[in-house]
Design a protein around this motif. Sequence first.
Motif, mmCIF file in Angstrom:
data_model
loop_
_atom_site.group_PDB
_atom_site.id
_atom_site.type_symbol
_atom_site.label_atom_id
_atom_site.label_comp_id
_atom_site.label_asym_id
_atom_site.label_seq_id
_atom_site.Cartn_x
_atom_site.Cartn_y
_atom_site.Cartn_z
ATOM 1 N N GLU A 18 0.830 -1.209 0.000
ATOM 2 C CA GLU A 18 0.000 0.000 0.000
ATOM 3 C C GLU A 18 0.864 1.258 0.000
ATOM 4 O OE1 GLU A 18 -2.704 -0.057 3.311
ATOM 5 O OE2 GLU A 18 -4.179 -1.232 2.196
ATOM 6 N N LYS A 19 1.873 1.269 0.829
ATOM 7 C CA LYS A 19 2.759 2.430 0.918
ATOM 8 C C LYS A 19 3.584 2.593 -0.369
ATOM 9 C CE LYS A 19 3.011 2.751 5.927
ATOM 10 N NZ LYS A 19 2.453 4.078 6.098
ATOM 11 N N ALA A 20 3.994 1.475 -0.964
ATOM 12 C CA ALA A 20 4.724 1.540 -2.232
ATOM 13 C C ALA A 20 3.825 2.106 -3.327
ATOM 14 C CB ALA A 20 5.234 0.155 -2.618
ATOM 15 N N LEU A 21 2.569 1.698 -3.345
ATOM 16 C CA LEU A 21 1.611 2.234 -4.314
ATOM 17 C C LEU A 21 1.476 3.744 -4.146
ATOM 18 C CD1 LEU A 21 -0.596 1.920 -6.473
ATOM 19 C CD2 LEU A 21 -2.188 1.388 -4.608
ATOM 20 N N GLN A 22 1.348 4.203 -2.921
ATOM 21 C CA GLN A 22 1.230 5.634 -2.661
ATOM 22 C C GLN A 22 2.477 6.382 -3.124
ATOM 23 O OE1 GLN A 22 0.484 5.671 1.539
ATOM 24 N NE2 GLN A 22 -1.592 4.888 1.326
ATOM 25 N N THR A 23 3.633 5.796 -2.881
ATOM 26 C CA THR A 23 4.895 6.436 -3.265
ATOM 27 C C THR A 23 5.021 6.512 -4.784
ATOM 28 O OG1 THR A 23 5.917 5.577 -1.254
ATOM 29 C CG2 THR A 23 7.405 6.350 -2.989
ATOM 30 N N TYR A 68 10.682 -9.732 -11.120
ATOM 31 C CA TYR A 68 11.984 -9.442 -10.534
ATOM 32 C C TYR A 68 12.153 -9.890 -9.078
ATOM 33 C CZ TYR A 68 12.430 -6.426 -14.626
ATOM 34 O OH TYR A 68 12.486 -5.945 -15.904
ATOM 35 N N MET A 69 11.053 -10.192 -8.405
ATOM 36 C CA MET A 69 11.149 -10.617 -7.006
ATOM 37 C C MET A 69 10.682 -12.073 -6.938
ATOM 38 S SD MET A 69 9.759 -7.213 -5.057
ATOM 39 C CE MET A 69 10.716 -7.333 -3.549
ATOM 40 N N GLU A 70 11.539 -12.937 -6.476
ATOM 41 C CA GLU A 70 11.245 -14.361 -6.540
ATOM 42 C C GLU A 70 10.606 -14.924 -5.279
ATOM 43 O OE1 GLU A 70 14.899 -16.218 -7.584
ATOM 44 O OE2 GLU A 70 15.065 -15.095 -9.451
ATOM 45 N N ASP A 71 10.443 -14.118 -4.252
ATOM 46 C CA ASP A 71 9.989 -14.679 -2.983
ATOM 47 C C ASP A 71 8.483 -14.659 -2.764
ATOM 48 O OD1 ASP A 71 10.051 -11.936 -2.779
ATOM 49 O OD2 ASP A 71 10.714 -11.911 -0.704
ATOM 50 N N ALA A 72 7.701 -14.161 -3.728
ATOM 51 C CA ALA A 72 6.246 -14.169 -3.578
ATOM 52 C C ALA A 72 5.618 -14.961 -4.725
ATOM 53 C CB ALA A 72 5.703 -12.752 -3.576
ATOM 54 N N ARG A 113 -2.668 1.851 -13.526
ATOM 55 C CA ARG A 113 -1.353 1.766 -14.171
ATOM 56 C C ARG A 113 -0.270 1.517 -13.123
ATOM 57 N NH1 ARG A 113 -1.751 6.197 -17.278
ATOM 58 N NH2 ARG A 113 -0.987 7.571 -15.642
ATOM 59 N N THR A 114 -0.365 2.205 -12.006
ATOM 60 C CA THR A 114 0.628 2.052 -10.941
ATOM 61 C C THR A 114 0.546 0.670 -10.299
ATOM 62 O OG1 THR A 114 0.473 4.437 -10.544
ATOM 63 C CG2 THR A 114 1.553 3.120 -8.846
ATOM 64 N N ILE A 115 -0.658 0.192 -10.038
ATOM 65 C CA ILE A 115 -0.836 -1.145 -9.461
ATOM 66 C C ILE A 115 -0.281 -2.205 -10.403
ATOM 67 C CG2 ILE A 115 -2.569 -2.893 -8.842
ATOM 68 C CD1 ILE A 115 -4.305 -0.509 -7.767
ATOM 69 N N LEU A 116 -0.586 -2.084 -11.686
ATOM 70 C CA LEU A 116 -0.097 -3.063 -12.664
ATOM 71 C C LEU A 116 1.429 -3.049 -12.751
ATOM 72 C CD1 LEU A 116 -2.744 -2.597 -15.490
ATOM 73 C CD2 LEU A 116 -2.363 -4.674 -14.130
ATOM 74 N N ARG A 117 2.012 -1.876 -12.768
ATOM 75 C CA ARG A 117 3.474 -1.785 -12.834
ATOM 76 C C ARG A 117 4.125 -2.465 -11.632
ATOM 77 N NH1 ARG A 117 3.745 4.567 -14.613
ATOM 78 N NH2 ARG A 117 3.856 4.231 -16.864
ATOM 79 N N MET A 118 3.579 -2.174 -10.467
ATOM 80 C CA MET A 118 4.133 -2.737 -9.238
ATOM 81 C C MET A 118 4.005 -4.266 -9.241
ATOM 82 S SD MET A 118 3.259 -0.993 -5.584
ATOM 83 C CE MET A 118 1.911 -2.055 -5.173
ATOM 84 N N TYR A 162 9.465 -2.790 1.061
ATOM 85 C CA TYR A 162 8.874 -1.569 0.518
ATOM 86 C C TYR A 162 9.862 -0.840 -0.400
ATOM 87 C CZ TYR A 162 8.035 3.460 0.562
ATOM 88 O OH TYR A 162 7.922 4.775 0.197
ATOM 89 N N GLU A 163 11.073 -0.636 0.087
ATOM 90 C CA GLU A 163 12.064 0.088 -0.721
ATOM 91 C C GLU A 163 12.429 -0.671 -1.987
ATOM 92 O OE1 GLU A 163 15.412 1.886 1.173
ATOM 93 O OE2 GLU A 163 14.196 2.631 2.838
ATOM 94 N N SER A 164 12.543 -1.980 -1.901
ATOM 95 C CA SER A 164 12.828 -2.789 -3.093
ATOM 96 C C SER A 164 11.717 -2.649 -4.117
ATOM 97 C CB SER A 164 12.982 -4.262 -2.722
ATOM 98 O OG SER A 164 14.077 -4.452 -1.886
ATOM 99 N N LEU A 165 10.490 -2.663 -3.650
ATOM 100 C CA LEU A 165 9.340 -2.546 -4.540
ATOM 101 C C LEU A 165 9.296 -1.184 -5.223
ATOM 102 C CD1 LEU A 165 6.992 -4.359 -5.361
ATOM 103 C CD2 LEU A 165 5.744 -3.547 -3.372
ATOM 104 N N VAL A 166 9.505 -0.124 -4.461
ATOM 105 C CA VAL A 166 9.465 1.233 -5.027
ATOM 106 C C VAL A 166 10.622 1.444 -5.995
ATOM 107 C CG1 VAL A 166 9.721 3.699 -4.491
ATOM 108 C CG2 VAL A 166 8.219 2.265 -3.096
ATOM 109 N N LYS A 167 11.826 1.199 -5.532
ATOM 110 C CA LYS A 167 13.005 1.468 -6.372
ATOM 111 C C LYS A 167 13.056 0.547 -7.575
ATOM 112 C CE LYS A 167 15.683 3.418 -2.589
ATOM 113 N NZ LYS A 167 16.792 3.251 -1.666
#
Length: 129
Positions: A8-13, A87-91, A75-80, A40-45
């Motif tokens: 949620e916070k990454a989406l807002q950012t 790129y993230m293998e743990d989920a 668009r932001t939700i889809l990008r995230m 969070y930082e990995s997701l945003v960056k």
Amino acid sequence: MKRHEAREKALQTLFQLEGTELTIAEAIGHVMEDETDHFYESLVKGTHSNMEAIDEQLKGHLEKWSLERLPKIERTILRMAVFELNYMEDAPSRVVMNEAIELSKTFGDEQSSRFVNGVLSKVTNESQN
């Protein structure tokens, strides 16, 4: 911080960053204040730095829509979600899709969750083939 809250916070950012002159650090500061969270930082960056490749992938799965015409929140939700899937293998992909759908129910309109689900289903089907 739980991952749902981090998303949620990454989406807002990421939402703040689009179309503004803010830097990533400034946008993170607005949302997180003094708090830090690695996920969070990995997701945003990661989403921000891979946006061009993510957008190209999304464009191939949008029927009768252009990426620019999509509402900013979708668009932001889809990008995230695409970043997390690629790129993230743990989920697991089911978890990422479910989280994106929940975010679209919370922040989008009544049609958002079905649209996000449809696009992400195509993205995950492509990556599994």
